[in-house]
Enzyme design. Structure first.
Site, PDB file in Angstrom:
ATOM      1  N   TYR A   1      15.684  30.573   5.837  1.00  0.00           N
ATOM      2  CA  TYR A   1      14.355  31.196   6.090  1.00  0.00           C
ATOM      3  C   TYR A   1      14.234  31.272   7.598  1.00  0.00           C
ATOM      4  CZ  TYR A   1      12.930  30.615   1.190  1.00  0.00           C
ATOM      5  OH  TYR A   1      12.756  30.810  -0.197  1.00  0.00           O
TER       6      TYR A   1
ATOM      7  N   LYS B   1       0.880  -1.052  -0.109  1.00  0.00           N
ATOM      8  CA  LYS B   1      -0.065   0.054  -0.077  1.00  0.00           C
ATOM      9  C   LYS B   1       0.879   1.031   0.015  1.00  0.00           C
ATOM     10  CE  LYS B   1      -0.170  -0.368   4.813  1.00  0.00           C
ATOM     11  NZ  LYS B   1      -1.045  -1.043   6.132  1.00  0.00           N
TER      12      LYS B   1
HETATM   13  C1  LIG Z   1      -0.089  -1.792   6.905  1.00  0.00           C
HETATM   14  C2  LIG Z   1      -0.649  -2.773   7.587  1.00  0.00           C
HETATM   15  C3  LIG Z   1       0.268  -3.852   7.824  1.00  0.00           C
HETATM   16  C4  LIG Z   1       1.646  -3.811   7.878  1.00  0.00           C
HETATM   17  O1  LIG Z   1       2.022  -3.156   8.908  1.00  0.00           O
HETATM   18  P1  LIG Z   1       3.666  -2.863   9.327  1.00  0.00           P
HETATM   19  O2  LIG Z   1       3.646  -2.501  10.687  1.00  0.00           O
HETATM   20  O3  LIG Z   1       4.164  -2.023   8.318  1.00  0.00           O
HETATM   21  O4  LIG Z   1       4.399  -4.271   9.112  1.00  0.00           O
HETATM   22  C5  LIG Z   1      -0.633  -5.065   8.346  1.00  0.00           C
HETATM   23  N1  LIG Z   1      -1.793  -5.198   8.523  1.00  0.00           N
HETATM   24  C6  LIG Z   1      -2.545  -4.123   7.984  1.00  0.00           C
HETATM   25  C7  LIG Z   1      -4.076  -4.447   7.969  1.00  0.00           C
HETATM   26  C8  LIG Z   1      -2.065  -3.079   7.770  1.00  0.00           C
HETATM   27  O5  LIG Z   1      -2.856  -2.045   7.086  1.00  0.00           O
END
Ligand SMILES: *Cc1c(COP(=O)(O)O)cnc(C)c1O
Length: 363
Positions: A259, A35
């Site tokens: 800045y 994702k």
């Molecule tokens: C993003 C996500 C993960 C992975 O989590 P990490 O901490 O990056 O390993 C696992 N399960 C779900 C449902 C997620 O949304």
């Protein structure tokens, strides 16, 4: 002639990190979480790099799934938040997507859809995070309705997500596990698989046993823990965020940089200007003193981060530095977690916010 700013993506490191996730639970399937553009690393290239190892991938939404299908990725793709509208159930049917179902609107959408083939369904339980999922006492009824529906494939997965697994002293993970196990026992587990573990649980909660683990952050080579941990320490950073020095100057004690002039030299200082800024995902909230790696040595960021540039105090470097000198913002030798601590955020956010302007170079 190219701007020196780029994210070098180490495919071999990615594959080794995934192999570690698999090795830690040899009897489970490991589903890479890709994702958010594979946590900023490039969703298509990351999925391609793991294609011969991964049985399926996890995405947040259908747009991400369709991007992978357009790139000819054939594996099942799990929509982690489920369908956002009823028409997505039919797209899931056409595109062989798997659906996490987490509320009654989604449940109805699946039961009422007109499908060619039964869809693959995961039932998300809210065991304490209170973000998504059915209540554990609803599991039985939801499972029964899905089992009775011709729209649903026989093999289902019962899933939950931990809120505190990265905190090794926190007992809440045990409570979530107990709540999940109690709900599972109430169902007929014969054709029901399970999925619980995120990176933190894979790395340090051996009592969490499941059929599908969901590694995310660890794949990209960074630890979810604040302290050293034996499984997490060998992870190899996948993204090396690099740029170069484009200007240097010497300023007198009492002169300021950048800045708002929020940093003032207290001694004669050599300042290097580096071609990276918040327009490249380098966080504007980085404080004075945030480490920047030049010549293998951590030098302090000084002054505000600009859109396209930062300033670094290189006075203490043993050798003079010229224009074109390579700079690492994070990667090998300087973990993204360490940078994040200076910006009051976590490495997850810094990786995920890496914008399209920064070319990804795959090695
Ligand atoms: C993003 C996500 C993960 C992975 O989590 P990490 O901490 O990056 O390993 C696992 N399960 C779900 C449902 C997620 O949304």
């Amino acid at each position: 002639m190219t701007r020196p700013t780029a994210a070098i993506i180490d495919i071999q490191a990615l594959r080794e990190n995934f192999a570690l996730a698999q090795r830690l639970a040899p009897n489970a399937n490991s589903m890479p979480m890709v994702k958010a553009n594979a946590y900023g690393h490039g969703i298509v290239r990351v999925a391609q790099a793991l294609e011969d190892m991964a049985p399926a991938y996890g995405v947040a939404c259908i747009e991400e799934a369709l991007e992978l299908r357009e790139a000819n990725i054939k594996q099942p793709l799990l929509l982690l938040e489920g369908p956002h509208s009823a028409d997505e159930v039919e797209i899931a049917d056409q595109q062989s997507l798997w659906l996490m179902l987490e509320n009654h609107t989604q449940l109805k959408a699946v039961l009422n859809a007109k499908l060619q083939n039964p869809v693959n369904v995961w039932i998300k339980l809210d065991t304490g995070m209170h973000r998504l999922g059915f209540q554990p006492n609803e599991a039985q009824g939801v499972f029964q309705q899905l089992s009775d529906s011709p729209n649903v494939a026989a093999s289902m997965v019962l899933a939950t997500h931990f809120s505190c697994a990265d905190n090794l002293d926190n007992n809440f993970t045990h409570q979530q596990l107990a709540s999940f196990d109690a709900a599972l026992k109430n169902l007929n587990p014969s054709n029901l698989k399970t999925s619980l573990a995120n990176s933190a649980a894979i790395l340090d909660w051996p009592e969490v046993k499941d059929d599908w683990q969901r590694p995310g952050y660890m794949l990209y080579g960074n630890t979810p823990f604040a302290q050293s941990q034996k499984n997490a320490d060998p992870l190899k950073p996948v993204m090396h965020f690099q740029s170069a020095v484009i200007s240097t100057r010497t300023i007198a004690a009492g002169e300021s940089v950048g800045y708002t002039a929020n940093w003032t030299a207290n001694r004669p200082s050599i300042i290097a200007t580096v071609a990276v800024g918040y327009g490249d995902g380098y966080p504007r909230h980085a404080e004075n003193g945030t480490p920047v790696l030049i010549g293998g040595i951590k030098c302090p960021l000084v002054g505000r981060v600009s859109m396209d540039m930062i300033s670094v105090d290189i006075t203490d470097l043993p050798k003079p530095i010229g224009i074109g000198e390579p700079v690492t913002l994070w990667g090998l030798g300087l973990g993204v977690n360490e940078v994040a601590r200076h910006c009051r955020t976590i490495g997850y956010e810094l990786l995920t916010r890496m914008p399209a302007r920064v070319p990804r170079i795959y090695t």
